[in-house]
Design a protein around this motif. Structure first.
Motif, PDB file in Angstrom:
ATOM      1  N   LEU A 124       0.830  -1.202   0.000  1.00  0.00           N
ATOM      2  CA  LEU A 124       0.000   0.000   0.000  1.00  0.00           C
ATOM      3  C   LEU A 124       0.866   1.254   0.000  1.00  0.00           C
ATOM      4  CD1 LEU A 124      -2.888   1.133   0.116  1.00  0.00           C
ATOM      5  CD2 LEU A 124      -2.699   1.136   2.612  1.00  0.00           C
ATOM      6  N   ASP A 125       1.918   1.256   0.799  1.00  0.00           N
ATOM      7  CA  ASP A 125       2.824   2.408   0.817  1.00  0.00           C
ATOM      8  C   ASP A 125       3.430   2.656  -0.559  1.00  0.00           C
ATOM      9  OD1 ASP A 125       2.367   2.956   3.468  1.00  0.00           O
ATOM     10  OD2 ASP A 125       4.223   2.059   4.205  1.00  0.00           O
ATOM     11  N   LYS A 126       3.793   1.588  -1.238  1.00  0.00           N
ATOM     12  CA  LYS A 126       4.363   1.718  -2.575  1.00  0.00           C
ATOM     13  C   LYS A 126       3.347   2.295  -3.545  1.00  0.00           C
ATOM     14  CE  LYS A 126       5.267  -2.038  -4.919  1.00  0.00           C
ATOM     15  NZ  LYS A 126       5.942  -3.298  -5.371  1.00  0.00           N
ATOM     16  N   ARG A 127       2.101   1.827  -3.460  1.00  0.00           N
ATOM     17  CA  ARG A 127       1.052   2.334  -4.349  1.00  0.00           C
ATOM     18  C   ARG A 127       0.757   3.811  -4.068  1.00  0.00           C
ATOM     19  NH1 ARG A 127      -2.800  -2.186  -6.285  1.00  0.00           N
ATOM     20  NH2 ARG A 127      -4.477  -0.678  -6.026  1.00  0.00           N
TER      21      ARG A 127
ATOM     22  N   ASN B  95       3.300  10.430  -7.192  1.00  0.00           N
ATOM     23  CA  ASN B  95       4.202  10.759  -8.302  1.00  0.00           C
ATOM     24  C   ASN B  95       3.416  10.937  -9.601  1.00  0.00           C
ATOM     25  OD1 ASN B  95       6.398  10.606  -6.591  1.00  0.00           O
ATOM     26  ND2 ASN B  95       6.925   8.507  -7.159  1.00  0.00           N
ATOM     27  N   GLN B  96       2.393  10.118  -9.801  1.00  0.00           N
ATOM     28  CA  GLN B  96       1.566  10.240 -10.993  1.00  0.00           C
ATOM     29  C   GLN B  96       0.771  11.547 -10.976  1.00  0.00           C
ATOM     30  OE1 GLN B  96       1.701   8.349 -13.606  1.00  0.00           O
ATOM     31  NE2 GLN B  96       0.020   9.271 -14.759  1.00  0.00           N
TER      32      GLN B  96
ATOM     33  N   GLN C 247       6.003  17.399  -2.580  1.00  0.00           N
ATOM     34  CA  GLN C 247       5.688  16.084  -3.117  1.00  0.00           C
ATOM     35  C   GLN C 247       6.001  14.988  -2.089  1.00  0.00           C
ATOM     36  OE1 GLN C 247       7.392  15.437  -6.959  1.00  0.00           O
ATOM     37  NE2 GLN C 247       6.626  13.341  -7.153  1.00  0.00           N
ATOM     38  N   GLN C 248       7.185  15.060  -1.496  1.00  0.00           N
ATOM     39  CA  GLN C 248       7.552  14.068  -0.492  1.00  0.00           C
ATOM     40  C   GLN C 248       6.653  14.162   0.742  1.00  0.00           C
ATOM     41  OE1 GLN C 248       9.750  11.495  -0.864  1.00  0.00           O
ATOM     42  NE2 GLN C 248       9.689  12.265  -2.983  1.00  0.00           N
ATOM     43  N   SER C 249       6.318  15.378   1.129  1.00  0.00           N
ATOM     44  CA  SER C 249       5.432  15.573   2.272  1.00  0.00           C
ATOM     45  C   SER C 249       4.056  14.982   2.006  1.00  0.00           C
ATOM     46  CB  SER C 249       5.319  17.064   2.592  1.00  0.00           C
ATOM     47  OG  SER C 249       4.449  17.285   3.672  1.00  0.00           O
ATOM     48  N   THR C 250       3.585  15.100   0.776  1.00  0.00           N
ATOM     49  CA  THR C 250       2.284  14.531   0.407  1.00  0.00           C
ATOM     50  C   THR C 250       2.314  13.016   0.518  1.00  0.00           C
ATOM     51  OG1 THR C 250       1.812  16.378  -1.075  1.00  0.00           O
ATOM     52  CG2 THR C 250       0.573  14.355  -1.429  1.00  0.00           C
TER      53      THR C 250
END
Length: 308
Positions: free
Chosen positions: A207-210, A216-217, A264-267
């Motif tokens: 789930l974390d990967k998704r 990113n998408q 982006q990373q924070s999101t």
């Protein structure tokens, strides 16, 4: 044995696959069982017009001809009220059933789902009282207002984040209007809308990967431009909409508080935390049957929904 229940509910954390599965189930019900379905959104941020990329809102051309409800019903400057959603979505489901169709409720906003399905009552509100409390937040700060709530109703305060201005103000409003402590930890409530409730889950690492892939998408699809456009349309004045995941991070970047890469990373990190809160919320509902996204089929869920 078949069932008279005409509502299926698909819940679970963000990025677990609820939207795609709902479409598959609707097609199976239509093609294999002759049952026409309509889908009812239960994601509080998909209620907003223009908030498309950041909420993973299903586009019109992706809906496979299936009618969707409770999407794009609010302007970004309006507040997403649970009680308003409750009344509107229940009326939508009633109309779906009157047409002889099957309702599929899809979403990850736990409070909205429970308000729709169960006997959840809402105390009244008073705009003047709320405006006064919001003015006090501006004057004294959220920490002092949270402490006031804790002094008046410690149990209620314990279930609210000290930074959640909206819930703190609402709790203080209820106290002022009713003289009673608000209920902030929801009990098991009797159902109002009979339903078959299915919860989707998967391995946390997957789930974390998704979630990372989804965020990113979003950036790849032009999410920053979407937020910039909404900012020009009043997003910063939207009490609820401006705090949506991703949107608040990009708004900070547009004010040069952080870089876009940091936003982006924070999101990604914030969405992962949110997914865990969603899982915790839905686990409290004993009416939900949990299945793994990768091992369940649309055909199985469709048969379960029909009691077969």
């Amino acid at each position: 044995m078949t069932t008279d229940i005409r509502t299926l509910v698909l819940v679970g954390p963000t990025a677990v696959g609820k939207t795609s599965l709902s479409l598959e189930v609707a097609q199976v019900l239509a093609n294999d069982f002759g049952t026409t379905c309509e889908i009812v959104n239960a994601d509080s941020m998909q209620l907003y017009r223009g908030m498309d990329i950041g909420t993973a809102k299903i586009a019109l051309h992706e809906r496979q001809g299936i009618t969707h409800h409770m999407i794009d019903v609010l302007d970004i400057t309006e507040s997403a009220s649970v009680s308003d959603y409750q009344s509107r979505a229940r009326e939508v489901i009633t109309q779906i059933h009157e047409r002889g169709h099957f309702a599929i409720v899809v979403g990850g906003s736990g409070l909205f789902v429970q308000a729709l399905l169960d006997d959840m009552q809402f105390p009244g509100s008073d705009p003047q009282v709320r405006d006064s409390l919001m003015a006090q937040v501006e004057e004294f700060g959220v920490a002092q207002m949270y402490q006031r709530l804790a002094n008046l109703a410690s149990e209620a305060a314990a279930n609210i984040l000290p930074t959640n201005v909206r819930r703190i103000v609402r709790a203080l409003e209820v106290i002022e209007l009713t003289g009673k402590a608000p209920v902030t930890a929801l009990p098991q409530l009797p159902p109002i809308v009979p339903s078959t409730r299915i919860g989707l889950r998967m391995d946390r690492h997957e789930l974390d990967k998704r979630i990372e892939q989804r965020v990113n998408q979003m950036w790849h699809e032009g999410f920053v431009a979407e937020v910039a456009l909404l900012e020009s349309q009043g997003l910063r004045s939207g009490v609820t909409a401006r705090k949506a995941l991703g949107y608040q991070q990009v708004l900070a970047a547009l004010q040069d508080e952080v870089t876009l890469d940091q936003a982006q990373q924070s999101t990604i990190f914030a969405t992962r935390r949110f997914a865990r809160r969603q899982e915790s919320w839905f686990k409290r509902d004993a009416k939900i049957t949990w299945v793994n996204t990768f091992s369940i089929t649309a055909a199985k869920i469709a048969a379960t929904a029909l009691g077969r």
